[in-house]
Design a protein around this motif. Structure first.
Motif, short mmCIF file in Angstrom:
data_model
loop_
_atom_site.label_atom_id
_atom_site.label_comp_id
_atom_site.label_asym_id
_atom_site.label_seq_id
_atom_site.Cartn_x
_atom_site.Cartn_y
_atom_site.Cartn_z
N LEU A 23 10.95 -38.22 18.71
CA LEU A 23 11.26 -36.95 18.05
C LEU A 23 12.62 -36.44 18.52
N ALA A 24 12.84 -36.48 19.83
CA ALA A 24 14.12 -36.02 20.38
C ALA A 24 15.28 -36.86 19.87
N GLU A 25 15.08 -38.16 19.78
CA GLU A 25 16.14 -39.06 19.31
C GLU A 25 16.55 -38.73 17.88
N MET A 26 15.57 -38.50 17.02
CA MET A 26 15.88 -38.21 15.62
C MET A 26 16.61 -36.88 15.47
N LEU A 27 16.20 -35.89 16.25
CA LEU A 27 16.88 -34.59 16.20
C LEU A 27 18.28 -34.68 16.77
N GLU A 28 18.41 -35.39 17.89
CA GLU A 28 19.71 -35.50 18.56
C GLU A 28 20.71 -36.31 17.75
N CYS A 29 20.22 -37.23 16.93
CA CYS A 29 21.11 -38.11 16.16
C CYS A 29 21.37 -37.60 14.74
N GLU B 222 7.72 -22.98 22.71
CA GLU B 222 8.43 -24.24 22.94
C GLU B 222 8.93 -24.82 21.62
N LYS B 223 8.10 -24.71 20.59
CA LYS B 223 8.51 -25.21 19.28
C LYS B 223 9.69 -24.41 18.73
N GLN B 224 9.65 -23.11 18.93
CA GLN B 224 10.74 -22.25 18.45
C GLN B 224 12.04 -22.55 19.20
N SER C 229 14.37 -26.00 9.68
CA SER C 229 13.18 -25.42 9.06
C SER C 229 11.90 -26.04 9.63
N GLU C 230 10.81 -25.34 9.42
CA GLU C 230 9.51 -25.84 9.86
C GLU C 230 9.18 -27.17 9.17
N LYS C 231 9.50 -27.25 7.90
CA LYS C 231 9.22 -28.47 7.13
C LYS C 231 10.00 -29.65 7.69
N GLN C 232 11.26 -29.42 8.04
CA GLN C 232 12.07 -30.50 8.60
C GLN C 232 11.49 -30.99 9.92
N LEU C 233 11.11 -30.05 10.79
CA LEU C 233 10.56 -30.42 12.09
C LEU C 233 9.27 -31.21 11.94
N VAL C 234 8.40 -30.77 11.05
CA VAL C 234 7.12 -31.47 10.82
C VAL C 234 7.38 -32.87 10.29
N ILE D 36 12.91 -27.37 27.61
CA ILE D 36 11.96 -27.46 26.49
C ILE D 36 10.88 -28.47 26.85
N ASN D 37 9.63 -28.05 26.75
CA ASN D 37 8.50 -28.94 27.03
C ASN D 37 8.14 -29.66 25.73
N LEU D 38 8.74 -30.83 25.55
CA LEU D 38 8.57 -31.56 24.29
C LEU D 38 7.14 -32.04 24.04
N PRO D 39 6.40 -32.51 25.07
CA PRO D 39 5.00 -32.88 24.82
C PRO D 39 4.17 -31.71 24.30
N GLU D 40 4.46 -30.49 24.77
CA GLU D 40 3.75 -29.32 24.27
C GLU D 40 4.08 -29.07 22.80
N VAL D 41 5.32 -29.31 22.43
CA VAL D 41 5.73 -29.15 21.02
C VAL D 41 4.96 -30.15 20.15
N CYS D 42 4.88 -31.38 20.60
CA CYS D 42 4.17 -32.40 19.84
C CYS D 42 2.68 -32.09 19.72
N ASP D 43 2.11 -31.57 20.81
CA ASP D 43 0.70 -31.19 20.80
C ASP D 43 0.47 -30.05 19.81
N PHE D 44 1.38 -29.10 19.78
CA PHE D 44 1.28 -27.98 18.85
C PHE D 44 1.36 -28.47 17.40
N LEU D 45 2.32 -29.33 17.12
CA LEU D 45 2.50 -29.85 15.76
C LEU D 45 1.30 -30.69 15.34
N ASP D 46 0.71 -31.40 16.31
CA ASP D 46 -0.43 -32.26 16.01
C ASP D 46 -1.65 -31.43 15.60
N HIS D 47 -1.81 -30.25 16.20
CA HIS D 47 -2.99 -29.42 15.93
C HIS D 47 -2.79 -28.43 14.77
#
Length: 238
Positions: free
Chosen positions: A119-125, A85-87, A97-102, A225-236
């Motif tokens: 998170l979606a708003e910042m990426l979309e804008c 989902e993150k990919q 990049s990974e750094k940008q997403l984090v 895209i399951n955005l909550p799953e992406v956030c959970d992945f980034l959080d861990h």
């Protein structure tokens, strides 16, 4: 190592050290250094969709995922599903990049309310994405080039930073000298893509405006895209 640069203290390396000088270079050129140069067709085949909206669909002749055993899909673990989902999210926005997403995720965490939405708003804008959504470019990678090469204006001023955050009310337009570019006009005339409802486009003026921050259901992602799953992945993992 350090050449004399007009207007710059030539003892900079003595005062701050080489590390400081390197950081200044990265600061100003980081946008260009993070550009994705890998095989884009393999990314599309991995997710089974023409994710970058290319005119020549890479799935027509090679519909299976890349690799010797691409046709045989294995069952993924929970970690593998979240990673995928993150990919997907990174790919949709031009292989950021990974750094940008984090960094975007950390900023979203600091805001009150729905973290996945922020998170979606910042990426979309991002400016490059807004240029793509307004149909000034046929793909997100073409939008990268338009912004980086100075063809795009924001409120009448040139902005060449792809990650620039467009705010509601801002007007994004194509520089007058660039309005005759064949690639831009072909992208605008392409009826396959529609401008999202949170944006307005004035075709004859080569300009558009962000009307409001996008809602999740308004974002035209080419795949789910399951955005909550992406956030959970980034959080861990950070």
């Amino acid at each position: 190592m350090f050449a004399k640069i007009p207007g710059v203290c030539n003892n900079m390396h003595l005062r701050f050290g080489e590390n400081y000088f390197y950081k200044q270079i990265v600061r100003f050129l980081g946008e260009y250094m993070s550009r994705y140069t890998g095989n884009r067709n393999r990314i599309a085949r991995r997710f089974g969709v023409n994710i970058f909206g290319r005119a020549r669909n890479p799935l027509i002749h090679k519909p299976n995922p890349p690799g010797v055993h691409g046709a045989r899909r294995r069952k993924k673990s929970d970690f593998g599903l979240q990673l995928e989902e993150k990919q997907k999210l990174k790919a949709v926005y031009g292989m950021i990049s990974e750094k940008q997403l984090v960094n975007y995720y950390k900023k979203a965490l600091k805001l009150k309310g729905n973290t996945p939405l922020h998170l979606a708003e910042m990426l979309e804008c991002r400016l490059d994405n807004v240029v793509y959504r307004l149909k000034f470019a046929s793909t997100i990678f073409a939008a990268h080039q338009l912004v980086a090469h100075g063809h795009i204006l924001v409120d009448g001023k040139k902005v060449d930073i792809r990650s620039f955050q467009v705010k509601p009310g801002m007007v994004v337009s194509v520089k007058e000298k660039s309005q005759k570019m064949k690639a831009i006009n072909e992208a605008l005339d392409n009826s396959m893509n529609d401008v999202p409802e949170y944006l307005s486009l004035e075709r004859n003026k080569f300009s558009g405006q962000l009307l409001a921050m996008p809602a999740l259901e308004q974002i035209p992602w080419p795949l789910e895209i399951n955005l909550p799953e992406v956030c959970d992945f980034l959080d861990h993992t950070n």
